[in-house]
Write a protein that holds these residues in place. Structure first.
Motif, short mmCIF file in Angstrom:
data_model
loop_
_atom_site.label_atom_id
_atom_site.label_comp_id
_atom_site.label_asym_id
_atom_site.label_seq_id
_atom_site.Cartn_x
_atom_site.Cartn_y
_atom_site.Cartn_z
N SER A 108 -68.99 100.31 3.08
CA SER A 108 -68.99 99.33 2.00
C SER A 108 -67.62 99.20 1.34
O SER A 108 -67.45 98.40 0.44
CB SER A 108 -70.05 99.68 0.97
OG SER A 108 -69.72 100.86 0.32
N SER B 211 -71.79 107.14 -5.72
CA SER B 211 -72.76 107.71 -4.79
C SER B 211 -72.07 108.11 -3.48
O SER B 211 -72.32 109.21 -2.95
CB SER B 211 -73.87 106.72 -4.54
OG SER B 211 -74.73 107.19 -3.54
N GLU B 212 -71.23 107.23 -2.97
CA GLU B 212 -70.51 107.53 -1.73
C GLU B 212 -69.60 108.74 -1.92
O GLU B 212 -69.51 109.60 -1.04
CB GLU B 212 -69.68 106.33 -1.29
CG GLU B 212 -70.51 105.18 -0.79
CD GLU B 212 -69.68 103.95 -0.47
OE1 GLU B 212 -68.45 104.08 -0.26
OE2 GLU B 212 -70.25 102.85 -0.45
N SER C 166 -66.77 95.90 -0.82
CA SER C 166 -66.50 95.87 -2.25
C SER C 166 -65.14 95.24 -2.53
O SER C 166 -64.93 94.69 -3.60
CB SER C 166 -66.60 97.27 -2.85
OG SER C 166 -65.61 98.11 -2.29
N SER D 233 -72.45 102.57 -6.65
CA SER D 233 -72.38 102.73 -5.19
C SER D 233 -71.17 103.57 -4.81
O SER D 233 -71.27 104.47 -3.96
CB SER D 233 -72.31 101.36 -4.53
OG SER D 233 -72.04 101.49 -3.18
N THR E 100 -73.29 98.04 -10.53
CA THR E 100 -73.91 98.35 -9.24
C THR E 100 -72.87 98.84 -8.24
O THR E 100 -73.08 99.85 -7.56
CB THR E 100 -74.63 97.12 -8.68
OG1 THR E 100 -75.60 96.67 -9.64
CG2 THR E 100 -75.30 97.42 -7.36
#
Length: 146
Positions: free
Chosen positions: A3, A27-28, A7, A24, A20
Motif C-alpha cells: 500500500s 499497522s504496517e 498511499s 494503515s 484511515t
C-alpha cells in the motif's frame, strides 16, 4: 507493504481518509516490527542449537524436526543446515529492518504533511497523576464489616 505506492498516488479527501491512511501506515509498521521480533527469537534459538551441537562428535546421532516430522541425522549433517537457516533468517531480518526504516520515514513524512500530532486522552493524564500519588503512599483496602 504494497500500500506504500497506493498511499502516495492518491490524496486523501477528508480528515477521515487521512486518519484511515495513518492507521494503515501504523499497522504496517507494527506488523514489520513484530515480524522482526519473531525472527530474532528464531535466530536466537538457532544459535542455541548451534552452540549445543558444535562441540559434539560429528558422527553422533542427532534429531531434527523437518516439517513436523522428527528425522534422525548426524551432527555432521545437521550443523551446516542449521547454520544456513540462521544466516537466511539474519538476512531476512536485515531486509525487514531496511523496510522498517523506510516505513518510519514514510510515516514521519505523512505526519509532517498533514500536521498529525498524537496526544494522550484526558483520562491517561489523570491516571498517571493518580499513579504518582498512589506510589508514594500506601493504603489498606477494607471490605464491609461482616
Amino acid at each position: 507493504m504494497a500500500s506504500t505506492s497506493e498511499s502516495d498516488s492518491r490524496e486523501p479527501v477528508n480528515e477521515q481518509a487521512v486518519a484511515t491512511i495513518y492507521a494503515s501506515l501504523k499497522s504496517e509498521l507494527n506488523q514489520i516490527h513484530s515480524k522482526i521480533t519473531e525472527l530474532e527469537m528464531e535466530a536466537s534459538e538457532h544459535s542455541l542449537v548451534i552452540n549445543a551441537i558444535q562441540p559434539l562428535d560429528p558422527s553422533r546421532r542427532c534429531y531434527r524436526m523437518i516439517g513436523g516430522v522428527l528425522v534422525e541425522r548426524t551432527v555432521r549433517e545437521v550443523l551446516p543446515a542449521v547454520q544456513r537457516n540462521k544466516e537466511g533468517i539474519e538476512e531476512v531480518i536485515t531486509r525487514l529492518n531496511e523496510a522498517l526504516e523506510k516505513k518510519k520515514k514514510e510515516l514521519a513524512n505523512f505526519e509532517a504533511k498533514y500536521k498529525i500530532r498524537i496526544r494522550k486522552p484526558d483520562g491517561a493524564a489523570k491516571d498517571e497523576n493518580a499513579r504518582k500519588e498512589g506510589s508514594s503512599s500506601q493504603g489498606v483496602l477494607v471490605g464491609p464489616a461482616s
